[in-house]
Motif scaffolding. Structure first.
Motif, PDB file in Angstrom:
ATOM      1  N   ALA A  35       8.329 -12.290  12.566  1.00 23.27           N
ATOM      2  CA  ALA A  35       8.550 -11.157  13.472  1.00 23.27           C
ATOM      3  C   ALA A  35       8.048 -11.477  14.879  1.00 23.27           C
ATOM      4  N   HIS A  36       6.890 -12.130  14.947  1.00 23.22           N
ATOM      5  CA  HIS A  36       6.325 -12.530  16.242  1.00 23.22           C
ATOM      6  C   HIS A  36       7.277 -13.485  16.961  1.00 23.22           C
ATOM      7  N   LEU A  37       7.792 -14.460  16.241  1.00 23.01           N
ATOM      8  CA  LEU A  37       8.701 -15.425  16.846  1.00 23.01           C
ATOM      9  C   LEU A  37      10.014 -14.772  17.256  1.00 23.01           C
ATOM     10  N   MET A  38      10.555 -13.922  16.406  1.00 22.43           N
ATOM     11  CA  MET A  38      11.833 -13.270  16.730  1.00 22.43           C
ATOM     12  C   MET A  38      11.707 -12.353  17.936  1.00 22.43           C
ATOM     13  N   ALA A  39      10.540 -11.721  18.106  1.00 23.63           N
ATOM     14  CA  ALA A  39      10.325 -10.867  19.276  1.00 23.63           C
ATOM     15  C   ALA A  39      10.333 -11.689  20.558  1.00 23.63           C
ATOM     16  N   ASN A  40       9.927 -12.951  20.466  1.00 21.15           N
ATOM     17  CA  ASN A  40       9.900 -13.817  21.648  1.00 21.15           C
ATOM     18  C   ASN A  40      11.224 -14.556  21.881  1.00 21.15           C
ATOM     19  N   THR A  41      12.099 -14.566  20.891  1.00 21.30           N
ATOM     20  CA  THR A  41      13.281 -15.419  20.966  1.00 21.30           C
ATOM     21  C   THR A  41      14.227 -15.050  22.102  1.00 21.30           C
ATOM     22  N   LEU A  42      14.611 -13.780  22.202  1.00 20.69           N
ATOM     23  CA  LEU A  42      15.572 -13.386  23.238  1.00 20.69           C
ATOM     24  C   LEU A  42      15.034 -13.630  24.648  1.00 20.69           C
ATOM     25  N   PRO A  43      13.793 -13.214  24.965  1.00 17.75           N
ATOM     26  CA  PRO A  43      13.266 -13.538  26.306  1.00 17.75           C
ATOM     27  C   PRO A  43      13.206 -15.032  26.570  1.00 17.75           C
ATOM     28  N   LEU A  44      12.870 -15.824  25.552  1.00 14.03           N
ATOM     29  CA  LEU A  44      12.836 -17.278  25.732  1.00 14.03           C
ATOM     30  C   LEU A  44      14.221 -17.815  26.087  1.00 14.03           C
TER      31      LEU A  44
ATOM     32  N   LEU B 133      15.337 -16.039  29.803  1.00 15.06           N
ATOM     33  CA  LEU B 133      14.536 -16.498  30.940  1.00 15.06           C
ATOM     34  C   LEU B 133      14.541 -18.017  31.040  1.00 15.06           C
ATOM     35  N   GLY B 134      14.497 -18.686  29.897  1.00 16.00           N
ATOM     36  CA  GLY B 134      14.537 -20.149  29.918  1.00 16.00           C
ATOM     37  C   GLY B 134      15.836 -20.667  30.512  1.00 16.00           C
ATOM     38  N   PHE B 135      16.957 -20.065  30.132  1.00 15.87           N
ATOM     39  CA  PHE B 135      18.243 -20.483  30.692  1.00 15.87           C
ATOM     40  C   PHE B 135      18.285 -20.241  32.196  1.00 15.87           C
ATOM     41  N   LEU B 136      17.826 -19.068  32.643  1.00 18.54           N
ATOM     42  CA  LEU B 136      17.802 -18.782  34.081  1.00 18.54           C
ATOM     43  C   LEU B 136      16.898 -19.764  34.818  1.00 18.54           C
ATOM     44  N   MET B 137      15.820 -20.187  34.176  1.00 22.17           N
ATOM     45  CA  MET B 137      14.929 -21.175  34.795  1.00 22.17           C
ATOM     46  C   MET B 137      15.663 -22.484  35.055  1.00 22.17           C
ATOM     47  N   THR B 138      16.513 -22.888  34.126  1.00 27.79           N
ATOM     48  CA  THR B 138      17.206 -24.164  34.298  1.00 27.79           C
ATOM     49  C   THR B 138      18.192 -24.135  35.451  1.00 27.79           C
ATOM     50  N   LEU B 139      18.603 -22.943  35.878  1.00 26.19           N
ATOM     51  CA  LEU B 139      19.542 -22.851  36.991  1.00 26.19           C
ATOM     52  C   LEU B 139      18.900 -23.282  38.307  1.00 26.19           C
ATOM     53  N   ALA B 140      17.572 -23.306  38.353  1.00 27.68           N
ATOM     54  CA  ALA B 140      16.868 -23.805  39.538  1.00 27.68           C
ATOM     55  C   ALA B 140      16.838 -25.323  39.565  1.00 27.68           C
ATOM     56  N   GLY B 141      17.373 -25.949  38.519  1.00 30.28           N
ATOM     57  CA  GLY B 141      17.371 -27.404  38.409  1.00 30.28           C
ATOM     58  C   GLY B 141      16.543 -27.824  37.210  1.00 30.28           C
ATOM     59  N   LEU B 142      17.059 -28.774  36.435  1.00 33.34           N
ATOM     60  CA  LEU B 142      16.371 -29.168  35.205  1.00 33.34           C
ATOM     61  C   LEU B 142      15.009 -29.783  35.493  1.00 33.34           C
ATOM     62  N   SER B 143      14.915 -30.544  36.581  1.00 35.14           N
ATOM     63  CA  SER B 143      13.627 -31.147  36.936  1.00 35.14           C
ATOM     64  C   SER B 143      12.608 -30.061  37.265  1.00 35.14           C
ATOM     65  N   ARG B 144      13.028 -29.079  38.056  1.00 30.65           N
ATOM     66  CA  ARG B 144      12.115 -27.978  38.380  1.00 30.65           C
ATOM     67  C   ARG B 144      11.743 -27.195  37.128  1.00 30.65           C
TER      68      ARG B 144
ATOM     69  N   ILE C 166       6.637 -17.157  28.443  1.00 29.03           N
ATOM     70  CA  ILE C 166       7.625 -16.159  28.872  1.00 29.03           C
ATOM     71  C   ILE C 166       7.174 -15.475  30.155  1.00 29.03           C
ATOM     72  N   PHE C 167       5.905 -15.065  30.213  1.00 30.35           N
ATOM     73  CA  PHE C 167       5.402 -14.403  31.406  1.00 30.35           C
ATOM     74  C   PHE C 167       5.384 -15.356  32.597  1.00 30.35           C
ATOM     75  N   GLY C 168       5.112 -16.639  32.347  1.00 33.06           N
ATOM     76  CA  GLY C 168       5.154 -17.616  33.422  1.00 33.06           C
ATOM     77  C   GLY C 168       6.553 -17.784  33.976  1.00 33.06           C
ATOM     78  N   TRP C 169       7.538 -17.902  33.099  1.00 34.54           N
ATOM     79  CA  TRP C 169       8.931 -18.013  33.543  1.00 34.54           C
ATOM     80  C   TRP C 169       9.356 -16.751  34.291  1.00 34.54           C
ATOM     81  N   LEU C 170       8.955 -15.603  33.772  1.00 39.80           N
ATOM     82  CA  LEU C 170       9.311 -14.336  34.404  1.00 39.80           C
ATOM     83  C   LEU C 170       8.767 -14.261  35.824  1.00 39.80           C
ATOM     84  N   ALA C 171       7.490 -14.571  35.995  1.00 38.69           N
ATOM     85  CA  ALA C 171       6.880 -14.529  37.325  1.00 38.69           C
ATOM     86  C   ALA C 171       7.524 -15.557  38.246  1.00 38.69           C
ATOM     87  N   PHE C 172       7.815 -16.740  37.719  1.00 39.48           N
ATOM     88  CA  PHE C 172       8.472 -17.781  38.524  1.00 39.48           C
ATOM     89  C   PHE C 172       9.798 -17.271  39.074  1.00 39.48           C
TER      90      PHE C 172
END
Length: 222
Positions: A75-84, A87-98, A136-142
């Motif tokens: 349940a803990h993992l599934m609650a984190n899955t959608l935000p991961l 947000l993770g996909f949106l993070m990659t749009l800034a460039g994979l290296s970044r 997740i919170f780090g990606w969100l703030a970024f």
């Protein structure tokens, strides 16, 4: 009987995969790894969960490396899955290296901050912090501040969308005193702070370019 030179074949150019496809595959692979780790944890009767961040304990420093891939249960993992995934996909749009560097900064800096203050406000003694929510919170703030630092419309637009969709989640980084167990607001807070730091550091090329343009404009005026 003579032989003519064989026809020379030039290797076909491999098509380059679009960046969004690479980013999507990267995030899906990472989340799949989290499910694999949780499966191993379940099969070993949660033997891995003891490797989380234990604040101010020398052995607890290892948790900085392991905590983001460990979860208390499915349940803990599934609650984190959608935000991961989102947000993770949106993070990659800034460039994979970044994305890689930002993730590393949030992972290490956010984890170290959690190690320092993880017992703050707890009423039940030593705590053990696990889960990808700090990431997740780090990606969100970024994503919220990166567009401001680089002054680029696309990144600002992404930040606004993220604010609208996930802004309320930031309440999870507010200190809660006197609780015993439950949500790690300390991990959320430290992850968010690390995300802002990562955004500022990784926006350095754009900030330096703006400074050069301002200096050049000033010279032209004088």
């Amino acid at each position: 009987m003579g032989m003519s030179p064989g026809r020379q074949h030039t290797p076909a150019t491999q098509p380059t995969r679009p960046s969004w496809a690479v980013g999507g595959a990267t995030i899906l692979t990472f989340v799949a790894l989290l499910y694999l780790v949780e499966l191993i944890d379940q099969l070993t009767r949660h033997s891995l969960d003891a490797n989380g961040i234990r604040p101010l304990e020398a052995d607890g420093l290892w948790g900085i490396i392991f905590a983001p891939v460990l979860h208390a249960n499915w349940a803990h993992l599934m609650a984190n899955t959608l935000p991961l995934l989102v947000l993770g996909f949106l993070m990659t749009l800034a460039g994979l290296s970044r994305f890689v560097w930002a993730t590393a900064i949030v992972w290490i800096l956010g984890g170290f901050g959690t190690w320092l203050i993880g017992d703050m406000g707890s009423s039940c003694g030593p705590t053990d912090h696990i889960g990808a929510s700090g990431l997740i919170f780090g990606w969100l703030a970024f994503l919220l501040v990166f567009g401001i630092f680089v002054r680029r419309f696309v990144d600002i637009a992404i930040g606004l969308v993220v604010l609208f969709a996930y802004g309320g989640v930031l309440l999870g980084a507010m200190p809660v005193l006197g609780q015993c167990g439950g949500v790690s607001w300390q991990g959320h807070l430290c992850g968010a702070i690390a995300g802002v730091v990562a955004a500022y550091v990784l926006a350095a090329p754009e900030r330096k370019a703006r400074a050069r343009r301002r200096a050049a404009a000033t010279r032209q005026q004088t």
